[in-house]
Design a protein around this motif. Structure first.
Motif, mmCIF file in Angstrom:
data_model
loop_
_atom_site.group_PDB
_atom_site.id
_atom_site.type_symbol
_atom_site.label_atom_id
_atom_site.label_comp_id
_atom_site.label_asym_id
_atom_site.label_seq_id
_atom_site.Cartn_x
_atom_site.Cartn_y
_atom_site.Cartn_z
ATOM 1 N N GLU A 89 0.821 -1.196 0.000
ATOM 2 C CA GLU A 89 0.000 0.000 0.000
ATOM 3 C C GLU A 89 0.863 1.257 0.000
ATOM 4 O OE1 GLU A 89 -2.557 -0.236 3.347
ATOM 5 O OE2 GLU A 89 -3.533 -2.083 2.695
ATOM 6 N N LYS A 90 2.047 1.160 0.607
ATOM 7 C CA LYS A 90 2.929 2.317 0.707
ATOM 8 C C LYS A 90 4.378 1.889 0.592
ATOM 9 C CE LYS A 90 0.072 5.551 3.320
ATOM 10 N NZ LYS A 90 0.065 6.550 4.406
ATOM 11 N N ARG A 91 5.226 2.858 0.199
ATOM 12 C CA ARG A 91 6.669 2.654 0.143
ATOM 13 C C ARG A 91 7.292 3.473 1.259
ATOM 14 N NH1 ARG A 91 12.061 4.442 -0.153
ATOM 15 N NH2 ARG A 91 13.209 3.470 -1.846
ATOM 16 N N TRP A 92 8.183 2.852 2.034
ATOM 17 C CA TRP A 92 8.836 3.532 3.158
ATOM 18 C C TRP A 92 9.901 4.494 2.637
ATOM 19 C CZ3 TRP A 92 8.681 4.450 8.224
ATOM 20 C CH2 TRP A 92 9.846 4.877 8.847
ATOM 21 N N PHE A 93 9.910 5.711 3.177
ATOM 22 C CA PHE A 93 10.924 6.701 2.825
ATOM 23 C C PHE A 93 11.401 7.348 4.115
ATOM 24 C CE2 PHE A 93 12.604 10.775 1.369
ATOM 25 C CZ PHE A 93 13.318 10.410 0.241
ATOM 26 N N GLY A 94 12.641 7.013 4.509
ATOM 27 C CA GLY A 94 13.162 7.494 5.782
ATOM 28 C C GLY A 94 13.999 8.753 5.631
ATOM 29 N N ILE A 95 13.801 9.686 6.531
ATOM 30 C CA ILE A 95 14.553 10.939 6.542
ATOM 31 C C ILE A 95 15.212 11.112 7.904
ATOM 32 C CG2 ILE A 95 14.438 13.462 6.362
ATOM 33 C CD1 ILE A 95 12.021 13.155 4.563
ATOM 34 N N GLY A 96 16.528 11.347 7.901
ATOM 35 C CA GLY A 96 17.244 11.681 9.121
ATOM 36 C C GLY A 96 17.505 13.177 9.142
ATOM 37 N N PHE A 97 17.505 13.772 10.320
ATOM 38 C CA PHE A 97 17.659 15.224 10.372
ATOM 39 C C PHE A 97 18.254 15.664 11.704
ATOM 40 C CE2 PHE A 97 13.653 14.189 12.301
ATOM 41 C CZ PHE A 97 13.527 15.069 13.366
ATOM 42 N N VAL A 98 18.960 16.807 11.654
ATOM 43 C CA VAL A 98 19.387 17.468 12.877
ATOM 44 C C VAL A 98 18.262 18.425 13.275
ATOM 45 C CG1 VAL A 98 21.844 17.253 12.417
ATOM 46 C CG2 VAL A 98 20.628 19.268 11.592
ATOM 47 N N PRO A 99 18.036 18.637 14.582
ATOM 48 C CA PRO A 99 16.859 19.396 15.021
ATOM 49 C C PRO A 99 16.720 20.781 14.406
ATOM 50 C CG PRO A 99 17.891 18.309 16.886
ATOM 51 C CD PRO A 99 18.804 18.113 15.719
ATOM 52 N N SER A 100 17.837 21.481 14.170
ATOM 53 C CA SER A 100 17.735 22.868 13.712
ATOM 54 C C SER A 100 17.119 23.002 12.325
ATOM 55 C CB SER A 100 19.108 23.544 13.744
ATOM 56 O OG SER A 100 20.034 22.853 12.924
ATOM 57 N N VAL A 101 17.137 21.933 11.498
ATOM 58 C CA VAL A 101 16.544 22.067 10.161
ATOM 59 C C VAL A 101 15.021 22.007 10.212
ATOM 60 C CG1 VAL A 101 18.594 21.087 9.062
ATOM 61 C CG2 VAL A 101 16.664 19.596 9.577
ATOM 62 N N LEU A 102 14.465 21.704 11.369
ATOM 63 C CA LEU A 102 13.006 21.736 11.504
ATOM 64 C C LEU A 102 12.458 23.142 11.392
ATOM 65 C CD1 LEU A 102 12.335 19.162 14.363
ATOM 66 C CD2 LEU A 102 11.660 18.962 11.973
ATOM 67 N N TYR A 103 13.334 24.143 11.490
ATOM 68 C CA TYR A 103 12.893 25.529 11.379
ATOM 69 C C TYR A 103 13.165 26.083 9.989
ATOM 70 C CZ TYR A 103 13.156 24.574 16.321
ATOM 71 O OH TYR A 103 13.008 23.975 17.550
ATOM 72 N N GLY A 104 13.552 25.203 9.050
ATOM 73 C CA GLY A 104 13.855 25.643 7.694
ATOM 74 C C GLY A 104 13.063 24.874 6.655
ATOM 75 N N VAL A 105 13.788 24.200 5.738
ATOM 76 C CA VAL A 105 13.174 23.594 4.561
ATOM 77 C C VAL A 105 12.456 22.282 4.861
ATOM 78 C CG1 VAL A 105 15.223 22.290 3.893
ATOM 79 C CG2 VAL A 105 13.614 23.014 2.131
ATOM 80 N N LEU A 106 12.840 21.568 5.910
ATOM 81 C CA LEU A 106 12.348 20.214 6.122
ATOM 82 C C LEU A 106 10.830 20.102 6.300
ATOM 83 C CD1 LEU A 106 12.939 17.229 6.383
ATOM 84 C CD2 LEU A 106 13.506 17.580 8.783
ATOM 85 N N PRO A 107 10.173 20.945 7.116
ATOM 86 C CA PRO A 107 8.730 20.768 7.294
ATOM 87 C C PRO A 107 7.934 20.820 5.994
ATOM 88 C CG PRO A 107 9.605 22.229 8.975
ATOM 89 C CD PRO A 107 10.708 22.008 7.988
ATOM 90 N N GLU A 108 8.301 21.744 5.100
ATOM 91 C CA GLU A 108 7.572 21.843 3.840
ATOM 92 C C GLU A 108 7.825 20.629 2.960
ATOM 93 O OE1 GLU A 108 4.923 23.126 1.093
ATOM 94 O OE2 GLU A 108 5.248 23.888 3.136
ATOM 95 N N LEU A 109 9.073 20.103 2.970
ATOM 96 C CA LEU A 109 9.365 18.892 2.200
ATOM 97 C C LEU A 109 8.521 17.730 2.697
ATOM 98 C CD1 LEU A 109 10.974 17.141 0.224
ATOM 99 C CD2 LEU A 109 12.733 16.893 1.993
ATOM 100 N N ILE A 110 8.394 17.600 4.009
ATOM 101 C CA ILE A 110 7.582 16.517 4.571
ATOM 102 C C ILE A 110 6.146 16.639 4.089
ATOM 103 C CG2 ILE A 110 6.670 15.527 6.706
ATOM 104 C CD1 ILE A 110 9.299 16.513 8.044
#
Length: 293
Positions: A89-110
């Protein structure tokens, strides 16, 4: 320790009555009591105080209950995601991140990736850049966002952006809002993060001072950004954070610009060299479009 033992403990801890817990678990009371005693012996501390006919959680028991409920909830979510992937039903796509990128590009990509909810299950794991490279090579994640450039032929890295650094100071500090020079920063006690594992963003910050011929006085190391900011608020020292972290509003911390050559922190995207997954290519192309490439 088996998962069922943890579930036995959780049920007894929530009911605070072995008889009721045994009924909910569809088992007899004596075996459940034995399992709980054996569990306490395995953990090595008392989890319950026996009060009359009932039970009361010890401090250690309350801590274990709170933490274990979070673990089992996450396990259930993981198992459900596994079932969906196993049913194609779905394909797994894992993302690793450092906490500070949560205030930049990462949320919109998710959000972009999750818009196609029928095809992809996005998994997020907080980890520093070094850990991301190992997780990429082992297949645990497909894409990483960190702040260190590391030379590994198995991994492709692309700089997403270079963020200016700002100084986080206690809100009560009587320092003008004008930019701080490297010399001025070095006169303040410095809080570094993350403390481990290394190399990490902490080493990047130290290298910036060394490039200016300065040796800051490190008074404390923290493992997480939030902890470092909490120590700043407590007046222990200052810390340097990427400018996007200013979006994290705290009444007890103020951010002051830095006027020093090279005091920037790159956001670096990492992925397996040669990976041609359409989901990865889509993600990489979207991120690079945001920076105009």
């Amino acid at each position: 320790m088996e998962l069922r033992h943890l579930r036995y403990f959780q049920t007894v801890a929530q009911e605070l009555n072995v008889t009721r817990a045994a009924s909910l678990l569809h088992m007899a009371q004596p075996p459940l009591s034995r399992q709980i005693r054996q569990f306490e012996e395995e953990v090595g501390v008392a989890l319950f105080d026996r009060v009359g006919r009932g039970l009361k959680l010890t401090e250690a028991g309350r801590f274990l209950l709170e933490q274990s409920l979070q673990l089992t909830q996450r396990l259930e979510e993981t198992l459900e995601g596994t079932r969906r992937i196993g049913r194609n039903e779905k394909r797994w796509f894992g993302i690793g991140f450092v906490p500070s990128v949560l205030y930049g590009v990462l949320p919109e990509l998710i959000r972009v990736l999750r818009d196609d909810a029928s095809q992809i299950e996005v998994g997020l794991t907080e980890m520093i850049t070094v850990q991301q490279l190992e997780a990429l090579k082992s297949g645990r994640i497909d894409l990483g966002f960190g702040r260190l450039a590391l030379n590994d032929p198995a991994i492709a890295q692309r700089v997403v952006r270079a963020e200016a650094l700002v100084a986080a100071l206690p809100a009560s500090t009587a320092v003008p809002a004008t930019p701080l020079t490297a010399d001025a920063l070095a006169r303040h006690p410095l809080i570094l993060y993350p403390a481990r594992p290394r190399p990490s963003y902490a080493d990047h910050v130290l290298s910036l001072f060394r490039a200016q011929g300065l040796q800051p006085h490190v008074v404390q190391e923290a493992n997480e950004l939030q902890t470092a900011l909490g120590l700043v608020a407590a007046g222990i020292g200052i810390t340097l954070v990427p400018s996007s972290v200013q979006r994290l509003h705290r009444d007890d911390v103020r951010y002051v610009p830095v006027d020093a050559a090279g005091f920037v922190s790159p956001v670096i995207m990492s992925y397996r060299a040669g990976d041609v997954s359409p989901y990865l290519l889509r993600a990489v192309e979207w991120v690079m479009r945001q920076r105009g490439e």
